[in-house]
Design an enzyme around this catalytic site. Sequence first.
Site, mmCIF file in Angstrom:
data_model
loop_
_atom_site.group_PDB
_atom_site.id
_atom_site.type_symbol
_atom_site.label_atom_id
_atom_site.label_comp_id
_atom_site.label_asym_id
_atom_site.label_seq_id
_atom_site.Cartn_x
_atom_site.Cartn_y
_atom_site.Cartn_z
ATOM 1 N N SER A 316 41.246 57.945 27.977
ATOM 2 C CA SER A 316 42.340 57.794 28.935
ATOM 3 C C SER A 316 42.247 58.814 30.075
ATOM 4 C CB SER A 316 43.673 57.874 28.195
ATOM 5 O OG SER A 316 44.745 57.453 28.987
ATOM 6 N N ASP A 327 31.071 61.360 38.960
ATOM 7 C CA ASP A 327 30.757 60.566 40.150
ATOM 8 C C ASP A 327 30.721 61.396 41.420
ATOM 9 O OD1 ASP A 327 30.602 58.401 38.507
ATOM 10 O OD2 ASP A 327 32.233 57.261 39.414
ATOM 11 N N LYS A 341 39.165 53.732 27.418
ATOM 12 C CA LYS A 341 40.511 53.213 27.692
ATOM 13 C C LYS A 341 40.751 53.316 29.194
ATOM 14 C CE LYS A 341 45.433 53.702 26.608
ATOM 15 N NZ LYS A 341 45.942 53.981 27.965
#
Length: 416
Positions: A316, A327, A341
């Site tokens: 999560s 990233d 999730k």
Amino acid sequence: MALKLGFVNKRVWRLGCLLLLLFSLVFGGYISPASALTREQKLVYEVWRIVNRSYLDGTFNHQNWLDVRQKALKSRFPNQEAAYTTIQDMLKTLDDPFTRFLEPEKYRSLQVSTSGELIGVGLQIALNSRGGLEVITPIENSPAEKAGLKPRDRILKIEGLSTENLTLDEAATRLRGPLGSVVTLLIGREGEKDIEVILVRDRITLNPVVSDLRLSSQGDKIGYLRLSQFNANAVTELAQAISILEKKGASAYILDLRNNPGGLLQAGIEISRLWLESGTIVYTANRQGIQGTYEAFGPALTKDPLVILVNQGTASASEILAGALQDNHRGQLVGETTFGKGLIQSLFELSDGSGLAVTIAKYETPNHRDINKLGIKPDQIIPQPAINREQIGTKADVQYQGAIELLSKNLAMGNG
């Protein structure tokens, strides 16, 4: 002329009555206006309306959501419990374990858990893709962790009752109980025989940050930060820990997100901003496809090299943070693929003090990766043999040792 107008008015009136009758037949169902509903019916309608307005899946699991409302409100409920049962049955048709109704006591308990303290066995649980009850992670220093429960353990029975048809809330209710009381679980684990575990419910204080200054074998000062949950204290405590480690001369950092089940979305975003000078943190998209973007705007608390430790219990909000750092090339991920999730829930307080958690959006990493049920793959995969809590961050912790080695190489290249 008067006769003609009268004739026209009668035709208009009859046409209006016909349209009203058709509207009632097609859309009426329960006919009674909202003001005529009982208190219990109003609560059911309140839940239906929130889901109708906010739920991520506009097909409502490929069903007519208006028909669901009509069916739910056909009868008058003898008591509040009957209304609660109808609400739960209504939400089950969505086939989404994260969209769920919380009775007042459960709702208060959830609010307390995100504020920093709870009473229970200390298990974060979810329903897996097959509908089975599964451990996301045990909470640090909880009865569940001390008993050796692990991420991905399957909870087969609670007090002898099969969990096969239990919802998340029903399972959570059976796991809760008075301080000092006992609950027995039957646990299934991959490649092992089922085991029976006896847990004593206890008060669990959630201190989300553990920090320490470590020395590598090359003498580098490395700040170690372990974040166990994204609760209301997490941002402030982590910022303070980073500032203290900076003053102590840390030249690199390890951020340990292993077995962190997530928590508050905003906490994940704010903690990302502690590390990033700029860049996208996460994209969100609702059922209309409208995307929201959360950005970092600096300054970061440190620009030192960073490694993030992740495993199957990283879920999560932890995955939002890990994806943002990966990233944006701010840090490298080491460990195992995360839980996966990628859905966002919003919590609504209802008129009787109960609560409703609704999946309102999905998120993507800055590179538009949808990680739901897939997880985030680390830059360096290192499987971790079973260790206990005291061994985390020691020589027995091969993922931690891998992070130390990676940082030492990065520092050596930087100094060269």
